[in-house]
Design a protein around this motif. Structure first.
Motif, PDB file in Angstrom:
ATOM      1  N   LEU A 161       0.997  -3.833   8.417  1.00 17.95           N
ATOM      2  CA  LEU A 161      -0.042  -2.957   8.151  1.00 17.95           C
ATOM      3  C   LEU A 161      -1.362  -3.784   8.836  1.00 17.95           C
ATOM      4  O   LEU A 161      -2.129  -3.144   9.399  1.00 17.95           O
ATOM      5  N   ARG A 162      -1.405  -4.841   8.880  1.00 19.56           N
ATOM      6  CA  ARG A 162      -2.590  -5.605   9.389  1.00 19.56           C
ATOM      7  C   ARG A 162      -2.563  -5.287  11.150  1.00 19.56           C
ATOM      8  O   ARG A 162      -3.312  -5.056  11.810  1.00 19.56           O
ATOM      9  N   LEU A 163      -1.370  -5.471  11.316  1.00 22.61           N
ATOM     10  CA  LEU A 163      -1.053  -5.218  13.087  1.00 22.61           C
ATOM     11  C   LEU A 163      -1.545  -3.928  13.337  1.00 22.61           C
ATOM     12  O   LEU A 163      -2.187  -3.456  14.422  1.00 22.61           O
ATOM     13  N   TYR A 164      -1.059  -2.917  12.438  1.00 19.25           N
ATOM     14  CA  TYR A 164      -1.475  -1.441  12.495  1.00 19.25           C
ATOM     15  C   TYR A 164      -2.711  -1.019  12.706  1.00 19.25           C
ATOM     16  O   TYR A 164      -3.449  -0.577  13.366  1.00 19.25           O
ATOM     17  N   ARG A 165      -3.536  -1.721  11.749  1.00 18.91           N
ATOM     18  CA  ARG A 165      -5.131  -1.147  11.313  1.00 18.91           C
ATOM     19  C   ARG A 165      -5.798  -2.095  12.577  1.00 18.91           C
ATOM     20  O   ARG A 165      -6.929  -1.551  12.974  1.00 18.91           O
ATOM     21  N   SER A 166      -5.267  -3.153  12.939  1.00 19.22           N
ATOM     22  CA  SER A 166      -6.012  -3.774  14.180  1.00 19.22           C
ATOM     23  C   SER A 166      -5.820  -2.957  15.546  1.00 19.22           C
ATOM     24  O   SER A 166      -6.356  -3.485  16.882  1.00 19.22           O
ATOM     25  N   GLY A 167      -4.800  -1.924  15.579  1.00 19.74           N
ATOM     26  CA  GLY A 167      -4.787  -1.262  16.981  1.00 19.74           C
ATOM     27  C   GLY A 167      -3.838  -1.932  17.864  1.00 19.74           C
ATOM     28  O   GLY A 167      -3.440  -1.246  18.959  1.00 19.74           O
ATOM     29  N   VAL A 168      -3.176  -2.952  17.160  1.00 23.18           N
ATOM     30  CA  VAL A 168      -1.984  -3.756  18.118  1.00 23.18           C
ATOM     31  C   VAL A 168      -0.838  -2.751  18.108  1.00 23.18           C
ATOM     32  O   VAL A 168       0.038  -2.634  19.320  1.00 23.18           O
ATOM     33  N   ILE A 169      -0.346  -1.835  17.193  1.00 23.89           N
ATOM     34  CA  ILE A 169       0.597  -0.869  17.118  1.00 23.89           C
ATOM     35  C   ILE A 169       0.044   0.494  16.947  1.00 23.89           C
ATOM     36  O   ILE A 169      -0.955   0.665  16.293  1.00 23.89           O
ATOM     37  N   GLU A 170       0.385   1.154  17.912  1.00 28.51           N
ATOM     38  CA  GLU A 170      -0.149   2.684  17.598  1.00 28.51           C
ATOM     39  C   GLU A 170       0.642   3.583  17.200  1.00 28.51           C
ATOM     40  O   GLU A 170       2.160   3.476  17.612  1.00 28.51           O
ATOM     41  N   LEU A 171       0.050   4.525  16.647  1.00 29.14           N
ATOM     42  CA  LEU A 171       1.016   5.762  15.873  1.00 29.14           C
ATOM     43  C   LEU A 171       1.148   6.777  16.976  1.00 29.14           C
ATOM     44  O   LEU A 171       0.415   7.193  18.158  1.00 29.14           O
ATOM     45  N   SER A 172       2.830   7.034  17.069  1.00 27.36           N
ATOM     46  CA  SER A 172       2.890   8.124  18.002  1.00 27.36           C
ATOM     47  C   SER A 172       2.676   9.534  17.388  1.00 27.36           C
ATOM     48  O   SER A 172       2.486   9.710  16.128  1.00 27.36           O
ATOM     49  N   LYS A 173       3.000  10.539  18.174  1.00 27.40           N
ATOM     50  CA  LYS A 173       2.671  11.786  17.880  1.00 27.40           C
ATOM     51  C   LYS A 173       3.603  12.312  16.360  1.00 27.40           C
ATOM     52  O   LYS A 173       3.303  13.076  15.525  1.00 27.40           O
ATOM     53  N   ASP A 174       5.010  11.688  16.358  1.00 30.97           N
ATOM     54  CA  ASP A 174       5.500  11.919  15.252  1.00 30.97           C
ATOM     55  C   ASP A 174       5.243  11.201  14.003  1.00 30.97           C
ATOM     56  O   ASP A 174       5.811  11.212  12.817  1.00 30.97           O
ATOM     57  N   GLY A 175       4.234  10.438  14.240  1.00 35.08           N
ATOM     58  CA  GLY A 175       3.784   9.854  12.978  1.00 35.08           C
ATOM     59  C   GLY A 175       4.366   8.372  12.720  1.00 35.08           C
ATOM     60  O   GLY A 175       4.001   7.927  11.736  1.00 35.08           O
ATOM     61  N   ILE A 222       3.350   4.785   6.616  1.00 36.42           N
ATOM     62  CA  ILE A 222       2.260   3.671   6.560  1.00 36.42           C
ATOM     63  C   ILE A 222       2.076   3.802   4.935  1.00 36.42           C
ATOM     64  O   ILE A 222       1.522   2.866   4.638  1.00 36.42           O
ATOM     65  N   ASP A 223       1.631   4.883   4.470  1.00 38.51           N
ATOM     66  CA  ASP A 223       1.382   5.025   3.080  1.00 38.51           C
ATOM     67  C   ASP A 223       2.203   4.341   2.030  1.00 38.51           C
ATOM     68  O   ASP A 223       1.720   3.704   1.216  1.00 38.51           O
ATOM     69  N   GLY A 224       3.447   4.409   2.313  1.00 37.92           N
ATOM     70  CA  GLY A 224       4.531   3.843   1.685  1.00 37.92           C
ATOM     71  C   GLY A 224       4.303   2.421   1.583  1.00 37.92           C
ATOM     72  O   GLY A 224       4.596   1.527   0.483  1.00 37.92           O
ATOM     73  N   LEU A 225       4.138   1.711   2.857  1.00 37.33           N
ATOM     74  CA  LEU A 225       4.018   0.292   2.916  1.00 37.33           C
ATOM     75  C   LEU A 225       2.648  -0.126   2.097  1.00 37.33           C
ATOM     76  O   LEU A 225       2.874  -1.279   1.693  1.00 37.33           O
ATOM     77  N   ILE A 228       3.731  -0.395  -1.451  1.00 41.75           N
ATOM     78  CA  ILE A 228       4.654  -1.277  -1.741  1.00 41.75           C
ATOM     79  C   ILE A 228       3.760  -2.621  -1.630  1.00 41.75           C
ATOM     80  O   ILE A 228       3.648  -3.537  -2.346  1.00 41.75           O
ATOM     81  N   LEU A 229       2.745  -2.920  -0.794  1.00 42.83           N
ATOM     82  CA  LEU A 229       1.809  -3.991  -0.768  1.00 42.83           C
ATOM     83  C   LEU A 229       0.704  -4.145  -1.969  1.00 42.83           C
ATOM     84  O   LEU A 229       0.899  -5.162  -2.301  1.00 42.83           O
ATOM     85  N   HIS A 230       0.638  -2.953  -2.487  1.00 44.00           N
ATOM     86  CA  HIS A 230      -0.266  -2.913  -3.941  1.00 44.00           C
ATOM     87  C   HIS A 230       0.529  -3.071  -5.037  1.00 44.00           C
ATOM     88  O   HIS A 230       0.050  -2.693  -6.236  1.00 44.00           O
ATOM     89  N   GLY A 231       1.775  -2.954  -4.821  1.00 40.42           N
ATOM     90  CA  GLY A 231       2.634  -3.189  -6.189  1.00 40.42           C
ATOM     91  C   GLY A 231       2.898  -1.786  -6.765  1.00 40.42           C
ATOM     92  O   GLY A 231       3.209  -1.564  -7.908  1.00 40.42           O
ATOM     93  N   ILE A 232       2.388  -0.622  -6.086  1.00 34.26           N
ATOM     94  CA  ILE A 232       2.409   0.854  -6.612  1.00 34.26           C
ATOM     95  C   ILE A 232       3.875   1.180  -6.673  1.00 34.26           C
ATOM     96  O   ILE A 232       4.491   1.970  -7.572  1.00 34.26           O
ATOM     97  N   ARG A 233       4.470   0.908  -5.478  1.00 32.83           N
ATOM     98  CA  ARG A 233       6.071   1.380  -5.360  1.00 32.83           C
ATOM     99  C   ARG A 233       6.760  -0.054  -5.314  1.00 32.83           C
ATOM    100  O   ARG A 233       6.400  -0.963  -4.685  1.00 32.83           O
ATOM    101  N   GLU A 234       7.816  -0.151  -6.267  1.00 27.61           N
ATOM    102  CA  GLU A 234       8.649  -1.556  -6.350  1.00 27.61           C
ATOM    103  C   GLU A 234       9.695  -1.323  -5.254  1.00 27.61           C
ATOM    104  O   GLU A 234      10.057  -0.362  -4.837  1.00 27.61           O
TER     105      GLU A 234
END
Ligand code: CMP
Length: 234
Positions: A161-175, A222-225, A228-234
C-alpha cells in the motif's frame, strides 16, 4: 541557458521549492548540476561524508540501511520530483543511509555551500525542508508502529500500500497495479525475511487481493489490502 531554464522548470515542481520566490528558483537552477547514473549505481553509502543534496529528475532511488544483525532495511523508494541527501548537510555530515539507483536515474545535485546559501536567503525553502522532514518523521513513526505489531500479511499489505500511495506503482486501466520487486526486496521493505514474505504473499493471493508472478506482484484489490492491514478482513 536552455539547461538553466529546464532546471528551473523541474525545480518549480520539487517540494523543496514549493511557493518559493522566482529568484530562489533562478538561483537554484543556476547552481545545480544535472548528472546521469546507470541502474545499480551506489550514489553514496551510509557513513560517507555528505557533499550534495540530490533532486530526482528521472527514475527511482532506493534508500536503505543495514541493521545491527546485518540485514538491509529499505527506508524509502523515491522518485521525481522528490529530493534526498539533505540530512548530512544539516547534521553531523555523514550519510544516514545508502542511496542506490533502481534503473537509470537523472538527478540535479545541489552542493552544500549553495544549499546553505539558499536556505539562509529564502525562508520558504527552509520551511519546505522542515515540512518534508516532518512528513518523513511521521511516516517513520507510523511504520514503526505498524511493523512492530502487525502479522506478516499485515506488514506485507502495508508495504504494498505504501508503494502504491507513493506513486511508485501505478494503477492500470483495469484497476490492477503491478509491483516489480522480488520477495527479498519486499522483505527488506517490510523488515522481515524472504521466506516470511513468500508465505504472506501466498495467503494474500488466497484471499484474492493479489496475484503473483516471478518478480511481480499484481495488486487486484487495493481496498481489500487496506482491510487486511486494519484487521477488518482476516
Ligand atoms: P542523508 O543522511 O544525507 O543521506 C541519506 C538520505 O536518505 C537522508 O539524507 C535523507 O534524505 C534520506 N532519508 C533518510 N531516512 C529517510 C526516510 N525514513 N524516508 C525517506 N528518506 C529518508
Amino acid at each position: 541557458m536552455v539547461e538553466t531554464l529546464d532546471a528551473k522548470e523541474t525545480l518549480a515542481n520539487v517540494p523543496l521549492f514549493k511557493d518559493a520566490p522566482e529568484r530562489a528558483l533562478e538561483v537554484a537552477a543556476s547552481v545545480v548540476q544535472l548528472r546521469q547514473f546507470p541502474g545499480g549505481t551506489t550514489l553514496f553509502q551510509e557513513g560517507d561524508m555528505g557533499e550534495a543534496l540530490y533532486i530526482i529528475h528521472k527514475g527511482l532511488v532506493k534508500l536503505s540501511k543495514v541493521d545491527l544483525g546485518g540485514y538491509e532495511k529499505t527506508l524509502a523508494i523515491l522518485q521525481a520530483p522528490e529530493f534526498f541527501g539533505e540530512m548530512a548537510l544539516l547534521g553531523d555530515k555523514s550519510r544516514s543511509a545508502t542511496a542506490l539507483t533502481l534503473g537509470e536515474v537523472e538527478a540535479y545535485l545541489l552542493f552544500e555551500d549553495d544549499f546553505n546559501k539558499l536556505i539562509q536567503a529564502y525562508p520558504q525553502v527552509s520551511i519546505n525542508l522542515t515540512t518534508t522532514l516532518a512528513k518523513r518523521l511521521s511516516g517513520t513513526n507510523d511504520e514503526a508502529q505498524i511493523l512492530s505489531y502487525k502479522d506478516a500479511q499485515g506488514r506485507v499489505a502495508y508495504v504494498i500500500l505504501r508503494l502504491y500511495r507513493s506513486g511508485v506503482i501505478e494503477l492500470s486501466k483495469d484497476g490492477t497495479a503491478t509491483v516489480q520487486l522480488t520477495h527479498q526486496e519486499l522483505a527488506n521493505l517490510a523488515g522481515t525475511s524472504r521466506e516470511t514474505v513468500t508465505r504472506a504473499l501466498k495467503v494474500l493471493e488466497k484471499q484474492g487481493v493479489i496475484r503473483t508472478r516471478p518478480k511481480e506482484i499484481i495488486v487486484m484489490d487495493i481496498d481489500g489490502l487496506e482491510e487486511i492491514l486494519h484487521g477488518i478482513r482476516e
